[in-house]
Design a protein around this motif. Structure first.
Motif, PDB file in Angstrom:
ATOM      1  N   GLU A 164       0.826  -1.207   0.000  1.00  0.00           N
ATOM      2  CA  GLU A 164       0.000   0.000   0.000  1.00  0.00           C
ATOM      3  C   GLU A 164       0.861   1.258   0.000  1.00  0.00           C
ATOM      4  OE1 GLU A 164      -4.160  -0.713   2.044  1.00  0.00           O
ATOM      5  OE2 GLU A 164      -2.553  -1.297   3.405  1.00  0.00           O
ATOM      6  N   HIS A 165       1.965   1.234   0.742  1.00  0.00           N
ATOM      7  CA  HIS A 165       2.810   2.425   0.805  1.00  0.00           C
ATOM      8  C   HIS A 165       3.351   2.763  -0.587  1.00  0.00           C
ATOM      9  CE1 HIS A 165       4.960   5.347   3.283  1.00  0.00           C
ATOM     10  NE2 HIS A 165       5.975   5.209   2.443  1.00  0.00           N
ATOM     11  N   ARG A 166       3.653   1.740  -1.360  1.00  0.00           N
ATOM     12  CA  ARG A 166       4.180   1.980  -2.709  1.00  0.00           C
ATOM     13  C   ARG A 166       3.083   2.383  -3.694  1.00  0.00           C
ATOM     14  NH1 ARG A 166       7.138  -2.305  -6.895  1.00  0.00           N
ATOM     15  NH2 ARG A 166       7.206  -0.824  -8.656  1.00  0.00           N
ATOM     16  N   TRP A 167       1.954   1.673  -3.656  1.00  0.00           N
ATOM     17  CA  TRP A 167       1.001   1.794  -4.747  1.00  0.00           C
ATOM     18  C   TRP A 167      -0.134   2.780  -4.526  1.00  0.00           C
ATOM     19  CZ3 TRP A 167       2.289   0.331  -9.351  1.00  0.00           C
ATOM     20  CH2 TRP A 167       3.256  -0.663  -9.503  1.00  0.00           C
ATOM     21  N   LEU A 168      -0.491   3.085  -3.298  1.00  0.00           N
ATOM     22  CA  LEU A 168      -1.585   4.038  -3.077  1.00  0.00           C
ATOM     23  C   LEU A 168      -1.330   5.380  -3.756  1.00  0.00           C
ATOM     24  CD1 LEU A 168      -2.545   3.311   0.652  1.00  0.00           C
ATOM     25  CD2 LEU A 168      -3.894   2.765  -1.389  1.00  0.00           C
ATOM     26  N   PRO A 169      -0.123   5.941  -3.658  1.00  0.00           N
ATOM     27  CA  PRO A 169       0.104   7.226  -4.336  1.00  0.00           C
ATOM     28  C   PRO A 169       0.011   7.136  -5.856  1.00  0.00           C
ATOM     29  CG  PRO A 169       1.819   6.780  -2.707  1.00  0.00           C
ATOM     30  CD  PRO A 169       1.059   5.504  -2.895  1.00  0.00           C
ATOM     31  N   ILE A 170       0.279   5.960  -6.410  1.00  0.00           N
ATOM     32  CA  ILE A 170       0.208   5.779  -7.857  1.00  0.00           C
ATOM     33  C   ILE A 170      -1.235   5.620  -8.314  1.00  0.00           C
ATOM     34  CG2 ILE A 170       0.858   4.206  -9.739  1.00  0.00           C
ATOM     35  CD1 ILE A 170       3.456   3.658  -8.169  1.00  0.00           C
ATOM     36  N   LEU A 171      -2.032   4.921  -7.527  1.00  0.00           N
ATOM     37  CA  LEU A 171      -3.431   4.687  -7.889  1.00  0.00           C
ATOM     38  C   LEU A 171      -4.296   5.932  -7.720  1.00  0.00           C
ATOM     39  CD1 LEU A 171      -3.972   1.195  -6.211  1.00  0.00           C
ATOM     40  CD2 LEU A 171      -3.613   1.653  -8.649  1.00  0.00           C
ATOM     41  N   ALA A 172      -4.038   6.693  -6.675  1.00  0.00           N
ATOM     42  CA  ALA A 172      -4.943   7.779  -6.267  1.00  0.00           C
ATOM     43  C   ALA A 172      -5.310   8.747  -7.390  1.00  0.00           C
ATOM     44  CB  ALA A 172      -4.340   8.537  -5.079  1.00  0.00           C
ATOM     45  N   PRO A 173      -4.367   9.236  -8.204  1.00  0.00           N
ATOM     46  CA  PRO A 173      -4.740  10.233  -9.212  1.00  0.00           C
ATOM     47  C   PRO A 173      -5.696   9.714 -10.287  1.00  0.00           C
ATOM     48  CG  PRO A 173      -2.352  10.201  -8.857  1.00  0.00           C
ATOM     49  CD  PRO A 173      -2.922   8.993  -8.196  1.00  0.00           C
ATOM     50  N   HIS A 174      -5.812   8.402 -10.406  1.00  0.00           N
ATOM     51  CA  HIS A 174      -6.620   7.806 -11.469  1.00  0.00           C
ATOM     52  C   HIS A 174      -8.025   7.426 -11.010  1.00  0.00           C
ATOM     53  CE1 HIS A 174      -2.978   7.535 -13.923  1.00  0.00           C
ATOM     54  NE2 HIS A 174      -2.367   7.042 -12.851  1.00  0.00           N
TER      55      HIS A 174
ATOM     56  N   GLY B 132     -24.513  11.066   1.979  1.00  0.00           N
ATOM     57  CA  GLY B 132     -25.258   9.987   1.342  1.00  0.00           C
ATOM     58  C   GLY B 132     -24.632   9.411   0.094  1.00  0.00           C
ATOM     59  N   ARG B 133     -23.441   9.909  -0.310  1.00  0.00           N
ATOM     60  CA  ARG B 133     -22.834   9.478  -1.556  1.00  0.00           C
ATOM     61  C   ARG B 133     -21.440   8.896  -1.296  1.00  0.00           C
ATOM     62  NH1 ARG B 133     -23.791  14.263  -5.906  1.00  0.00           N
ATOM     63  NH2 ARG B 133     -23.384  12.499  -7.319  1.00  0.00           N
ATOM     64  N   LEU B 134     -20.996   8.023  -2.192  1.00  0.00           N
ATOM     65  CA  LEU B 134     -19.675   7.431  -2.060  1.00  0.00           C
ATOM     66  C   LEU B 134     -18.615   8.523  -2.047  1.00  0.00           C
ATOM     67  CD1 LEU B 134     -17.929   4.790  -2.056  1.00  0.00           C
ATOM     68  CD2 LEU B 134     -17.764   5.089  -4.546  1.00  0.00           C
ATOM     69  N   SER B 135     -17.764   8.520  -1.028  1.00  0.00           N
ATOM     70  CA  SER B 135     -16.727   9.544  -0.922  1.00  0.00           C
ATOM     71  C   SER B 135     -15.321   8.962  -0.872  1.00  0.00           C
ATOM     72  CB  SER B 135     -16.950  10.405   0.329  1.00  0.00           C
ATOM     73  OG  SER B 135     -16.930   9.602   1.506  1.00  0.00           O
ATOM     74  N   ALA B 136     -15.171   7.695  -0.462  1.00  0.00           N
ATOM     75  CA  ALA B 136     -13.838   7.101  -0.362  1.00  0.00           C
ATOM     76  C   ALA B 136     -13.948   5.585  -0.364  1.00  0.00           C
ATOM     77  CB  ALA B 136     -13.132   7.573   0.906  1.00  0.00           C
ATOM     78  N   VAL B 137     -12.889   4.950  -0.837  1.00  0.00           N
ATOM     79  CA  VAL B 137     -12.722   3.500  -0.756  1.00  0.00           C
ATOM     80  C   VAL B 137     -11.422   3.260  -0.005  1.00  0.00           C
ATOM     81  CG1 VAL B 137     -12.453   1.338  -2.024  1.00  0.00           C
ATOM     82  CG2 VAL B 137     -13.954   3.130  -2.925  1.00  0.00           C
ATOM     83  N   ILE B 138     -11.477   2.459   1.054  1.00  0.00           N
ATOM     84  CA  ILE B 138     -10.319   2.256   1.910  1.00  0.00           C
ATOM     85  C   ILE B 138      -9.877   0.794   1.888  1.00  0.00           C
ATOM     86  CG2 ILE B 138     -10.927   4.217   3.368  1.00  0.00           C
ATOM     87  CD1 ILE B 138     -11.997   2.237   5.446  1.00  0.00           C
ATOM     88  N   ASP B 139      -8.777   0.515   2.579  1.00  0.00           N
ATOM     89  CA  ASP B 139      -8.234  -0.826   2.802  1.00  0.00           C
ATOM     90  C   ASP B 139      -7.918  -1.561   1.497  1.00  0.00           C
ATOM     91  OD1 ASP B 139      -7.297  -3.170   3.759  1.00  0.00           O
ATOM     92  OD2 ASP B 139      -8.990  -3.587   5.084  1.00  0.00           O
ATOM     93  N   PHE B 140      -6.739  -1.257   0.961  1.00  0.00           N
ATOM     94  CA  PHE B 140      -6.251  -1.914  -0.251  1.00  0.00           C
ATOM     95  C   PHE B 140      -5.315  -3.070   0.084  1.00  0.00           C
ATOM     96  CE2 PHE B 140      -8.124   1.770  -1.978  1.00  0.00           C
ATOM     97  CZ  PHE B 140      -8.193   1.668  -3.363  1.00  0.00           C
ATOM     98  N   GLY B 141      -5.459  -3.643   1.257  1.00  0.00           N
ATOM     99  CA  GLY B 141      -4.556  -4.698   1.697  1.00  0.00           C
ATOM    100  C   GLY B 141      -4.594  -5.945   0.843  1.00  0.00           C
ATOM    101  N   THR B 142      -5.729  -6.255   0.215  1.00  0.00           N
ATOM    102  CA  THR B 142      -5.831  -7.434  -0.654  1.00  0.00           C
ATOM    103  C   THR B 142      -5.817  -7.051  -2.126  1.00  0.00           C
ATOM    104  OG1 THR B 142      -8.249  -7.380  -0.408  1.00  0.00           O
ATOM    105  CG2 THR B 142      -7.033  -8.872   1.042  1.00  0.00           C
ATOM    106  N   SER B 143      -5.362  -5.853  -2.444  1.00  0.00           N
ATOM    107  CA  SER B 143      -5.339  -5.404  -3.839  1.00  0.00           C
ATOM    108  C   SER B 143      -4.194  -6.065  -4.600  1.00  0.00           C
ATOM    109  CB  SER B 143      -5.193  -3.886  -3.900  1.00  0.00           C
ATOM    110  OG  SER B 143      -3.945  -3.479  -3.355  1.00  0.00           O
TER     111      SER B 143
END
Length: 284
Positions: free
Chosen positions: A69-79, A212-223
Protein backbone atom coordinates in the motif's frame (compact mmCIF):
# COMPACT_ATOMS: atom_id res chain seq x y z
CA UNK A 1 5.50 -9.60 26.89
CA UNK A 2 2.48 -10.33 24.72
CA UNK A 3 3.04 -12.90 21.98
CA UNK A 4 1.73 -10.89 19.05
CA UNK A 5 2.18 -13.84 16.70
CA UNK A 6 -0.32 -15.88 18.70
CA UNK A 7 -2.83 -13.20 19.64
CA UNK A 8 -2.00 -10.04 17.74
CA UNK A 9 -5.20 -8.12 18.43
CA UNK A 10 -4.95 -8.64 22.18
CA UNK A 11 -1.44 -7.22 22.23
CA UNK A 12 -2.21 -4.01 20.35
CA UNK A 13 -3.65 -1.07 22.27
CA UNK A 14 -3.44 2.72 22.41
CA UNK A 15 -0.57 2.58 24.91
CA UNK A 16 1.54 0.56 22.47
CA UNK A 17 0.78 3.01 19.67
CA UNK A 18 1.81 5.93 21.88
CA UNK A 19 5.13 4.24 22.64
CA UNK A 20 5.79 3.47 18.98
CA UNK A 21 4.96 7.04 17.95
CA UNK A 22 7.19 8.50 20.67
CA UNK A 23 10.05 6.21 19.65
CA UNK A 24 9.84 6.56 15.87
CA UNK A 25 7.91 9.74 15.11
CA UNK A 26 8.53 12.15 17.99
CA UNK A 27 7.04 15.04 15.99
CA UNK A 28 3.63 13.43 16.62
CA UNK A 29 4.23 12.24 20.18
CA UNK A 30 1.90 14.84 21.70
CA UNK A 31 -1.08 13.90 19.53
CA UNK A 32 -3.91 11.96 21.22
CA UNK A 33 -4.29 8.30 20.25
CA UNK A 34 -7.82 6.89 20.18
CA UNK A 35 -9.33 3.68 18.70
CA UNK A 36 -11.56 4.12 15.67
CA UNK A 37 -15.23 3.28 16.16
CA UNK A 38 -15.36 0.66 13.41
CA UNK A 39 -12.20 -1.43 13.19
CA UNK A 40 -11.16 -4.32 10.96
CA UNK A 41 -9.75 -7.73 11.78
CA UNK A 42 -6.56 -7.65 9.69
CA UNK A 43 -5.36 -4.41 11.28
CA UNK A 44 -5.99 -2.37 14.40
CA UNK A 45 -6.46 1.29 13.56
CA UNK A 46 -6.06 4.26 15.90
CA UNK A 47 -6.74 7.88 15.18
CA UNK A 48 -3.68 10.03 15.71
CA UNK A 49 -4.78 13.57 16.40
CA UNK A 50 -7.31 14.95 13.91
CA UNK A 51 -5.51 14.29 10.64
CA UNK A 52 -3.68 10.95 10.90
CA UNK A 53 -4.19 7.27 11.72
CA UNK A 54 -1.84 4.53 12.88
CA UNK A 55 -2.59 1.13 11.35
CA UNK A 56 -1.00 -2.01 12.82
CA UNK A 57 -1.26 -5.52 11.29
CA UNK A 58 -2.61 -8.09 13.73
CA UNK A 59 -0.69 -11.01 12.27
CA UNK A 60 2.33 -11.67 10.07
CA UNK A 61 0.04 -12.77 7.22
CA UNK A 62 -1.17 -9.17 6.86
CA UNK A 63 2.26 -7.56 6.86
CA UNK A 64 2.79 -7.65 3.08
CA UNK A 65 0.05 -5.04 2.72
CA UNK A 66 2.11 -2.38 4.51
CA UNK A 67 4.82 -2.08 1.85
CA UNK A 68 2.37 -2.77 -0.97
CA UNK A 69 0.00 0.00 0.00
CA UNK A 70 2.81 2.43 0.80
CA UNK A 71 4.18 1.98 -2.71
CA UNK A 72 1.00 1.79 -4.75
CA UNK A 73 -1.58 4.04 -3.08
CA UNK A 74 0.10 7.23 -4.34
CA UNK A 75 0.21 5.78 -7.86
CA UNK A 76 -3.43 4.69 -7.89
CA UNK A 77 -4.94 7.78 -6.27
CA UNK A 78 -4.74 10.23 -9.21
CA UNK A 79 -6.62 7.81 -11.47
CA UNK A 80 -9.58 7.10 -9.18
CA UNK A 81 -12.84 9.05 -8.89
CA UNK A 82 -13.02 9.09 -5.09
CA UNK A 83 -10.56 9.44 -2.23
CA UNK A 84 -8.40 6.50 -1.15
CA UNK A 85 -5.99 6.24 1.81
CA UNK A 86 -2.90 8.44 1.66
CA UNK A 87 0.33 6.85 2.82
CA UNK A 88 2.18 9.25 5.15
CA UNK A 89 4.88 7.14 6.80
CA UNK A 90 5.95 3.57 7.59
CA UNK A 91 6.76 2.46 11.09
CA UNK A 92 9.19 -0.30 12.04
CA UNK A 93 8.91 -3.09 14.61
CA UNK A 94 9.50 -1.87 18.14
CA UNK A 95 8.34 -1.89 21.76
CA UNK A 96 7.82 -5.65 21.49
CA UNK A 97 5.57 -5.28 18.43
CA UNK A 98 7.11 -7.44 15.65
CA UNK A 99 5.68 -5.98 12.43
CA UNK A 100 6.04 -2.91 10.21
CA UNK A 101 3.04 -0.60 10.45
CA UNK A 102 1.62 2.43 8.70
CA UNK A 103 0.61 6.01 9.29
CA UNK A 104 -2.12 7.27 6.97
CA UNK A 105 -4.09 10.43 6.46
CA UNK A 106 -7.47 10.38 8.21
CA UNK A 107 -10.46 10.21 5.85
CA UNK A 108 -13.76 11.48 7.20
CA UNK A 109 -17.02 9.76 6.34
CA UNK A 110 -19.56 7.20 7.49
CA UNK A 111 -19.36 3.50 6.72
CA UNK A 112 -21.70 2.58 3.87
CA UNK A 113 -25.01 1.01 4.87
CA UNK A 114 -28.59 1.14 3.73
CA UNK A 115 -29.05 3.84 6.36
CA UNK A 116 -26.16 6.07 5.27
CA UNK A 117 -26.52 5.74 1.48
CA UNK A 118 -29.10 8.16 0.09
CA UNK A 119 -29.77 6.45 -3.25
CA UNK A 120 -28.69 2.82 -3.71
CA UNK A 121 -28.96 2.98 -7.51
CA UNK A 122 -26.67 6.01 -7.63
CA UNK A 123 -24.32 4.32 -5.17
CA UNK A 124 -24.23 1.22 -7.39
CA UNK A 125 -23.21 3.37 -10.36
CA UNK A 126 -20.51 5.04 -8.26
CA UNK A 127 -19.04 1.70 -7.17
CA UNK A 128 -19.09 0.48 -10.76
CA UNK A 129 -17.31 3.65 -11.85
CA UNK A 130 -14.63 3.12 -9.22
CA UNK A 131 -14.07 -0.49 -10.30
CA UNK A 132 -13.78 0.46 -13.98
CA UNK A 133 -11.39 3.30 -13.21
CA UNK A 134 -9.23 0.95 -11.14
CA UNK A 135 -9.18 -1.61 -13.94
CA UNK A 136 -7.98 1.08 -16.34
CA UNK A 137 -4.87 1.96 -14.30
CA UNK A 138 -1.65 0.68 -15.87
CA UNK A 139 -1.09 -2.75 -14.31
CA UNK A 140 2.13 -3.68 -16.08
CA UNK A 141 4.33 -3.38 -12.96
CA UNK A 142 1.65 -4.08 -10.35
CA UNK A 143 1.82 -6.83 -7.72
CA UNK A 144 0.58 -10.08 -9.28
CA UNK A 145 -2.19 -11.74 -7.31
CA UNK A 146 -1.08 -14.38 -4.85
CA UNK A 147 -0.55 -14.89 -1.14
CA UNK A 148 -0.34 -11.13 -0.46
CA UNK A 149 -3.89 -10.72 -1.86
CA UNK A 150 -5.13 -13.90 -0.16
CA UNK A 151 -5.49 -15.23 -3.70
CA UNK A 152 -8.04 -12.64 -4.75
CA UNK A 153 -7.30 -12.04 -8.40
CA UNK A 154 -6.34 -15.69 -8.99
CA UNK A 155 -8.66 -18.48 -10.21
CA UNK A 156 -11.23 -19.38 -7.53
CA UNK A 157 -10.02 -23.00 -7.62
CA UNK A 158 -7.48 -22.05 -4.94
CA UNK A 159 -10.40 -22.39 -2.50
CA UNK A 160 -11.88 -25.52 -4.07
CA UNK A 161 -11.21 -27.89 -1.15
CA UNK A 162 -12.47 -25.34 1.35
CA UNK A 163 -15.64 -24.86 -0.70
CA UNK A 164 -16.34 -28.60 -0.89
CA UNK A 165 -15.86 -28.94 2.86
CA UNK A 166 -18.31 -26.09 3.47
CA UNK A 167 -20.85 -27.61 1.08
CA UNK A 168 -20.66 -30.90 2.97
CA UNK A 169 -21.14 -29.10 6.28
CA UNK A 170 -24.20 -27.23 5.00
CA UNK A 171 -25.92 -30.19 3.35
CA UNK A 172 -29.60 -30.13 4.29
CA UNK A 173 -29.54 -26.40 5.07
CA UNK A 174 -29.02 -25.13 1.52
CA UNK A 175 -29.45 -26.51 -1.98
CA UNK A 176 -25.98 -28.00 -2.20
CA UNK A 177 -26.54 -29.42 -5.68
CA UNK A 178 -27.31 -25.99 -7.08
CA UNK A 179 -24.45 -24.45 -5.12
CA UNK A 180 -22.07 -27.02 -6.61
CA UNK A 181 -23.31 -26.08 -10.09
CA UNK A 182 -22.55 -22.42 -9.38
CA UNK A 183 -19.09 -23.33 -8.10
CA UNK A 184 -18.32 -25.60 -11.07
CA UNK A 185 -19.38 -22.83 -13.45
CA UNK A 186 -16.97 -20.45 -11.70
CA UNK A 187 -14.11 -22.92 -12.09
CA UNK A 188 -14.89 -23.40 -15.79
CA UNK A 189 -15.06 -19.67 -16.61
CA UNK A 190 -11.34 -19.01 -16.89
CA UNK A 191 -9.72 -15.55 -17.14
CA UNK A 192 -7.72 -15.33 -20.37
CA UNK A 193 -6.83 -11.64 -20.54
CA UNK A 194 -3.96 -9.52 -19.26
CA UNK A 195 -4.01 -8.80 -15.51
CA UNK A 196 -5.78 -5.64 -14.36
CA UNK A 197 -5.93 -3.88 -11.01
CA UNK A 198 -8.45 -5.10 -8.45
CA UNK A 199 -9.21 -3.90 -4.92
CA UNK A 200 -9.92 -7.34 -3.49
CA UNK A 201 -12.43 -6.37 -0.80
CA UNK A 202 -15.12 -4.07 -2.19
CA UNK A 203 -17.40 -4.43 0.83
CA UNK A 204 -19.57 -1.99 2.73
CA UNK A 205 -17.04 -1.75 5.58
CA UNK A 206 -14.43 -0.40 3.16
CA UNK A 207 -16.72 2.19 1.54
CA UNK A 208 -17.15 5.62 3.08
CA UNK A 209 -20.08 7.93 2.51
CA UNK A 210 -20.51 11.68 2.90
CA UNK A 211 -23.87 13.36 2.34
CA UNK A 212 -25.26 9.99 1.34
CA UNK A 213 -22.83 9.48 -1.56
CA UNK A 214 -19.67 7.43 -2.06
CA UNK A 215 -16.73 9.54 -0.92
CA UNK A 216 -13.84 7.10 -0.36
CA UNK A 217 -12.72 3.50 -0.76
CA UNK A 218 -10.32 2.26 1.91
CA UNK A 219 -8.23 -0.83 2.80
CA UNK A 220 -6.25 -1.91 -0.25
CA UNK A 221 -4.56 -4.70 1.70
CA UNK A 222 -5.83 -7.43 -0.65
CA UNK A 223 -5.34 -5.40 -3.84
CA UNK A 224 -3.20 -6.48 -6.75
CA UNK A 225 -3.30 -7.21 -10.46
CA UNK A 226 -5.02 -10.22 -11.93
CA UNK A 227 -8.63 -11.28 -12.48
CA UNK A 228 -10.98 -8.59 -11.06
CA UNK A 229 -13.99 -10.90 -10.61
CA UNK A 230 -13.64 -10.69 -6.81
CA UNK A 231 -14.55 -6.99 -6.96
CA UNK A 232 -18.07 -7.84 -8.17
CA UNK A 233 -19.02 -9.75 -5.02
CA UNK A 234 -20.72 -6.65 -3.62
CA UNK A 235 -23.55 -7.37 -6.07
CA UNK A 236 -24.58 -10.17 -3.71
CA UNK A 237 -23.43 -8.88 -0.33
CA UNK A 238 -24.87 -5.35 -0.47
CA UNK A 239 -27.00 -4.67 -3.54
CA UNK A 240 -30.45 -6.16 -4.14
CA UNK A 241 -33.26 -5.62 -6.62
CA UNK A 242 -32.83 -2.58 -8.84
CA UNK A 243 -29.49 -1.54 -7.35
CA UNK A 244 -28.00 -4.92 -8.25
CA UNK A 245 -29.31 -4.58 -11.79
CA UNK A 246 -27.93 -1.04 -12.03
CA UNK A 247 -24.55 -2.20 -10.75
CA UNK A 248 -24.43 -5.10 -13.18
CA UNK A 249 -25.24 -2.86 -16.15
CA UNK A 250 -22.86 -0.07 -15.11
CA UNK A 251 -19.83 -2.26 -14.38
CA UNK A 252 -19.96 -3.78 -17.90
CA UNK A 253 -18.43 -7.22 -17.30
CA UNK A 254 -19.02 -10.37 -19.37
CA UNK A 255 -20.84 -13.55 -18.38
CA UNK A 256 -17.63 -15.42 -17.58
CA UNK A 257 -16.61 -12.67 -15.15
CA UNK A 258 -19.99 -12.91 -13.44
CA UNK A 259 -19.72 -16.69 -13.20
CA UNK A 260 -16.44 -16.30 -11.32
CA UNK A 261 -17.89 -13.48 -9.19
CA UNK A 262 -20.75 -15.74 -8.15
CA UNK A 263 -18.18 -18.36 -7.23
CA UNK A 264 -16.21 -15.91 -5.08
CA UNK A 265 -19.39 -14.73 -3.36
CA UNK A 266 -20.53 -18.31 -2.79
CA UNK A 267 -17.17 -19.41 -1.34
CA UNK A 268 -17.10 -16.59 1.20
CA UNK A 269 -20.76 -17.04 2.13
CA UNK A 270 -20.29 -20.79 2.55
CA UNK A 271 -17.30 -20.55 4.87
CA UNK A 272 -19.04 -17.90 6.99
CA UNK A 273 -22.41 -19.69 6.79
CA UNK A 274 -24.05 -16.50 5.54
CA UNK A 275 -27.33 -18.02 4.40
CA UNK A 276 -28.69 -14.69 3.15
CA UNK A 277 -25.87 -14.20 0.67
CA UNK A 278 -25.97 -17.87 -0.33
CA UNK A 279 -29.64 -17.46 -1.21
CA UNK A 280 -28.90 -14.33 -3.25
CA UNK A 281 -26.19 -16.14 -5.20
CA UNK A 282 -28.36 -19.17 -5.86
CA UNK A 283 -31.45 -17.17 -6.80
CA UNK A 284 -29.80 -15.25 -9.63
Amino acid sequence: MTDFHQDGRAGIDAALVRRLIAQQFPQWADLPVTPVKIDGWDNRTYRLGKDLTARLPTHSSYVAAVDKEHRWLPILAPHLPVEIPEAVAKGAPGEGYPHPWAIRRWISGETASTGTVADLDEFARAIAGFILALQNVDASDGPLAGAHSFYRGTPPEHYHDETLEALAALKGRIDTDQAREVWDAALAATWDRSPVWFHGDIASGNLLVRDGRLSAVIDFGTSGVGDPACDLVIAYTFFTGSSRSVFRDAVRQDDAMWARARGWALWKALITEDLTVIERVLSE
